[in-house]
Write an enzyme that holds these catalytic residues in place. Structure first.
Site, PDB file in Angstrom:
ATOM      1  N   LYS A  13       0.821  -1.215   0.000  1.00 26.56           N
ATOM      2  CA  LYS A  13       0.000   0.000   0.000  1.00 26.56           C
ATOM      3  C   LYS A  13       0.858   1.270   0.000  1.00 26.56           C
ATOM      4  CE  LYS A  13      -2.353  -0.981   3.794  1.00 26.56           C
ATOM      5  NZ  LYS A  13      -1.688  -2.228   4.215  1.00 26.56           N
ATOM      6  N   ARG A  88      -8.876   1.116   9.832  1.00 25.64           N
ATOM      7  CA  ARG A  88      -8.236  -0.136  10.221  1.00 25.64           C
ATOM      8  C   ARG A  88      -9.209  -1.042  10.972  1.00 25.64           C
ATOM      9  NH1 ARG A  88      -2.784   0.645   9.150  1.00 25.64           N
ATOM     10  NH2 ARG A  88      -1.482  -0.915  10.159  1.00 25.64           N
ATOM     11  N   ARG A 123      11.618  -5.957   3.966  1.00 22.76           N
ATOM     12  CA  ARG A 123      11.351  -4.525   3.769  1.00 22.76           C
ATOM     13  C   ARG A 123      12.383  -3.654   4.485  1.00 22.76           C
ATOM     14  NH1 ARG A 123       5.415  -2.215   4.577  1.00 22.76           N
ATOM     15  NH2 ARG A 123       5.572  -3.054   6.694  1.00 22.76           N
ATOM     16  N   ARG A 156      12.034  -1.580   9.957  1.00 21.39           N
ATOM     17  CA  ARG A 156      11.079  -1.135  10.975  1.00 21.39           C
ATOM     18  C   ARG A 156      11.030  -2.150  12.102  1.00 21.39           C
ATOM     19  NH1 ARG A 156       5.613   0.437   7.824  1.00 21.39           N
ATOM     20  NH2 ARG A 156       4.774  -0.604   9.652  1.00 21.39           N
ATOM     21  N   ARG A 167       0.702  -8.368  13.897  1.00 24.10           N
ATOM     22  CA  ARG A 167       0.026  -7.420  12.994  1.00 24.10           C
ATOM     23  C   ARG A 167      -0.937  -8.142  12.054  1.00 24.10           C
ATOM     24  NH1 ARG A 167       4.595  -4.353  10.204  1.00 24.10           N
ATOM     25  NH2 ARG A 167       2.997  -2.907   9.506  1.00 24.10           N
TER      26      ARG A 167
HETATM   27  P1  AMP Z   1       1.320   0.849   8.971  1.00 27.32           P
HETATM   28  O1  AMP Z   1       2.515   1.648   8.582  1.00 27.32           O
HETATM   29  O2  AMP Z   1       0.068   1.291   8.245  1.00 27.32           O
HETATM   30  O3  AMP Z   1       1.534  -0.647   8.869  1.00 27.32           O
HETATM   31  O4  AMP Z   1       1.029   1.169  10.520  1.00 27.32           O
HETATM   32  C1  AMP Z   1       1.995   0.888  11.520  1.00 27.32           C
HETATM   33  C2  AMP Z   1       1.339   0.911  12.892  1.00 27.32           C
HETATM   34  O5  AMP Z   1       0.747   2.208  13.120  1.00 27.32           O
HETATM   35  C3  AMP Z   1       0.194  -0.065  13.099  1.00 27.32           C
HETATM   36  O6  AMP Z   1       0.642  -1.365  13.441  1.00 27.32           O
HETATM   37  C4  AMP Z   1      -0.577   0.601  14.235  1.00 27.32           C
HETATM   38  O7  AMP Z   1       0.055   0.426  15.477  1.00 27.32           O
HETATM   39  C5  AMP Z   1      -0.466   2.077  13.870  1.00 27.32           C
HETATM   40  N1  AMP Z   1      -1.584   2.514  12.989  1.00 27.32           N
HETATM   41  C6  AMP Z   1      -1.501   2.940  11.690  1.00 27.32           C
HETATM   42  N2  AMP Z   1      -2.712   3.247  11.197  1.00 27.32           N
HETATM   43  C7  AMP Z   1      -3.581   3.013  12.203  1.00 27.32           C
HETATM   44  C8  AMP Z   1      -4.989   3.143  12.339  1.00 27.32           C
HETATM   45  N3  AMP Z   1      -5.764   3.566  11.318  1.00 27.32           N
HETATM   46  N4  AMP Z   1      -5.554   2.827  13.535  1.00 27.32           N
HETATM   47  C9  AMP Z   1      -4.805   2.395  14.567  1.00 27.32           C
HETATM   48  N5  AMP Z   1      -3.478   2.232  14.515  1.00 27.32           N
HETATM   49  C10 AMP Z   1      -2.860   2.544  13.351  1.00 27.32           C
END
Ligand code: AMP
Length: 211
Positions: A13, A88, A123, A156, A167
């Site tokens: 994404k 989410r 990644r 990360r 996750r």
């Molecule tokens: P991502 O980079 O989108 O994989 O997000 C990394 C982390 O950020 C996730 O594992 C959550 O802890 C937090 N996060 C990102 N977007 C959201 C969301 N919409 N709601 C809650 N936590 C989020």
């Protein structure tokens, strides 16, 4: 054009969002990047957010929803925006409706769990820009360094194997129900095979947006 990218963490994404943003000149909003930025600041909120990030669980809705709705209200979103990582869970989807945020298109990047584990463990990211690479599928020109700034890339901490598993669990229990939520809405919902090459996926996305 307001659009949402849905899909498992690691489905591509963020990488696709960067490309689409440039092609279509719309704002690219990644709530994950927003949260990583908050976690790097000082104070109680930063510490709290950091604990969610490092465990792979979702940041509570009361922290994230208001921040996101405010972000959508900014000027650069008037031409359109792309949401990467939001909503989410069902409550976040409903919060967008309650805030009268209209969505035109939902793109679901679909991929298997095995492929995700392979991708996430390879990644590498450039922290300050969010640019993302993969050691095999999308390598930087010089191993370990960002193409644009030449700065070092990092893995990360939430791409560590045990956090990846968490996750994915969170994705299946909380995020996946959003697929039916949007399939049943009066908007364009398109499923894209995200196991294909980066360029092929980009091309499918371009066509979905243009048609
Ligand atoms: P991502 O980079 O989108 O994989 O997000 C990394 C982390 O950020 C996730 O594992 C959550 O802890 C937090 N996060 C990102 N977007 C959201 C969301 N919409 N709601 C809650 N936590 C989020």
């Amino acid at each position: 054009m307001n659009l949402i990218l849905l899909g498992m963490p690691g489905a591509g994404k963020g990488t696709q969002a960067e490309i689409i943003q440039k092609d279509f000149d719309i704002a690219n909003i990644s709530t994950g990047a927003m949260m990583r930025e908050v976690s790097r600041s000082e104070g109680e909120l930063a510490e709290k957010v950091q604990t969610y990030l490092s465990s792979g669980t979702l940041v509570p809705n009361d922290i994230i929803v208001e921040m996101l709705v405010q972000r959508i209200g900014q000027d650069d979103c008037r031409k359109g925006f792309l949401l990467d990582g939001f909503p989410r869970n069902l409550d976040q989807g409903k919060a967008l409706d309650s805030a009268n945020v209209s969505i035109d298109l939902v793109l679901y990047l679909s991929i298997s769990e095995d492929e995700i584990i392979n991708r996430m463990s390879g990644r590498r990211v450039h922290l300050s820009s969010g640019r993302s690479y993969h050691v095999i599928h999308n390598p930087p020109q010089k191993e370990g360094f960002d193409d644009i700034t030449g700065e070092a890339l990092i893995q990360r901490e939430d791409d560590a194997p045990e956090v990846i598993k968490k996750r994915l669990d969170v994705y299946f229990s909380e995020t996946e129900p959003l697929l039916d939520f949007y399939r049943n809405k009066n908007l364009k919902f398109i499923e894209i095979d995200a196991s294909k090459s980066l360029d092929e996926v980009t091309e499918s996305i371009r066509q979905s947006i243009s048609n």
